[in-house]
Design an enzyme around this catalytic site. Sequence first.
Site, short mmCIF file in Angstrom:
data_model
loop_
_atom_site.label_atom_id
_atom_site.label_comp_id
_atom_site.label_asym_id
_atom_site.label_seq_id
_atom_site.Cartn_x
_atom_site.Cartn_y
_atom_site.Cartn_z
N LYS A 80 -7.38 -1.22 6.62
CA LYS A 80 -7.71 -1.91 5.35
C LYS A 80 -6.86 -3.16 5.19
CE LYS A 80 -7.13 1.73 2.48
NZ LYS A 80 -7.44 3.01 3.08
N SER B 27 -6.01 4.43 8.80
CA SER B 27 -6.75 4.20 7.55
C SER B 27 -6.09 3.06 6.76
CB SER B 27 -6.75 5.50 6.73
OG SER B 27 -7.07 5.26 5.39
N ARG C 177 -12.54 12.84 5.83
CA ARG C 177 -11.24 13.52 6.00
C ARG C 177 -10.90 14.36 4.78
NH1 ARG C 177 -7.54 8.91 6.37
NH2 ARG C 177 -5.89 10.43 6.32
N ASP D 232 -13.32 2.83 7.42
CA ASP D 232 -12.34 3.58 6.64
C ASP D 232 -13.01 4.24 5.44
OD1 ASP D 232 -9.69 4.53 5.93
OD2 ASP D 232 -9.87 3.16 4.23
N HIS E 202 0.85 -1.20 0.00
CA HIS E 202 0.00 0.00 0.00
C HIS E 202 0.88 1.24 0.00
CE1 HIS E 202 -4.15 1.46 0.57
NE2 HIS E 202 -3.54 2.55 1.00
N1 URA Z 1 -4.03 6.04 1.75
C1 URA Z 1 -5.02 5.57 2.56
O1 URA Z 1 -5.52 4.47 2.33
N2 URA Z 1 -5.40 6.32 3.58
C2 URA Z 1 -4.86 7.52 3.86
O2 URA Z 1 -5.25 8.14 4.82
C3 URA Z 1 -3.83 8.01 3.03
C4 URA Z 1 -3.44 7.24 1.97
#
Ligand code: URA
Length: 463
Positions: A190, A186, A171, A164, A85
Amino acid sequence: MRMYEIIEKKRDKKELSKAEIDYFITKYSQDEIPDYQVSALLMAIYLNGLTREELFHLTYAMAHSSKMLDLSEIKVPGKYIVDKHSTGGVGDKVTLIVLPIVAALGVGVCKMSGKGLGFTGGTADKLESIEGYQISIPIEKAIRQVQDIGLCLISQSNELAIADKKLYALRDLTATVESIPLIASSIMSKKLASGVDKILLDVTVGSGAFMKDLESAKKLAKTMVAIGKDAHVETKAVITSMAEPLGRNVGNALEVKEAISFLLADENTLMSDEMADIREVVFTIAAQMISMSGICEDIEQNKKDIARVILSGEAYGKLIELIQAQGGKTESVYVDWLGKNVEFPVLKEQVTFMKEIHAQSTGYIVSIDSKRIGEALVCLGGGRKKKDDVIDYAVGFEFNKKVGDKVKEGDVVLRVLYNDKQYFEDAFSYIEDAIYIEAIEARVAKSLKAKPHVLDMIGEIDL
Ligand code: URA
């Protein structure tokens, strides 16, 4: 328990209990707390931060806010299912390239990506620039797909990581994106919800990232690695530069096309200067993922295997399998440098106008402010200004010159592809301030070009 008291406590810099955090996440996920109260709490967290315990409880509650994937029955050559990620960037198409590569080498991947956030692009939007691609698929189908083809690429939904999904969108509208605990929870929620064994994070730093300096990027990386440790999921982070946009294209469909060019490259193109930044980041991340999967710990050997599956077309074949498995349309297209027809995704790439942006003076490109380019993309309609905005997938920028390149006055620096003249006017003020040209010495320009894109690596050992 009342939400008012939770907000008040965080406002006054007091530590929230697990019960309070669970209450806020559960009730918000069930639409029982209004956005305005959650916005106030997000701002209090943004200003006052969270302790390591609070952060773990928040991440854990967010991960469990809907179903958790169970990937334990999946049998692929890699012993461990690994996820990747990025903390976000401009022109960041690394996921689209890395996932098919590692899947072609036997690493099982089940990835949950997000939509664009602030000025940064999102992999979910990029994939949705392919006609028919379904980013939200039922959990059972996602698991079956990892078993059948080795990968799936989905987004948060009401079934998965709903907290999320809701917080991410809120946000984006309340100036609470650039917060280490909020980004960390966040991303890690995930990742934990997707049931993977190991996680590799790409923490970006620079004008086109949420972390503007190396110190903050390292802090964010260590925060997420610590959450992984507390959750008993091995987590590592690579820190990469987002000082200028990654690669040559910015915009949803344009980035899919650039990812395809990389995966279809012949040896000369793959090793060319033009692909240098993407190549460095992609090879580093993919080689680490292969190592973490238990297939092969030798990073240099992994890099050779990565080049092999790109040049043989196996990695590209995986991308097409992924797209087709999730409903994306493809068509047969003749690729002249390969001298044959290949399946190509059908993209939402219709644009009416193209404008060339020329160098205003002679010298070298000293910097390209990627945040401004990301903001210009939002102005063109390629990102969202409001939660439910419909994206124009086709618009974006093609860079002809990058940092360290020589330019003569009047040379084309970039091309803007757009569909609305007023939107172009709005974007133009961002674009013209984004590119800085100076008459520096050639050796200084060379050193700018040679700057590494992979800046550091953080593992549990560093905690
Ligand atoms: N990627 C995400 O999944 N969440 C964030 O807050 C920033 C980047």
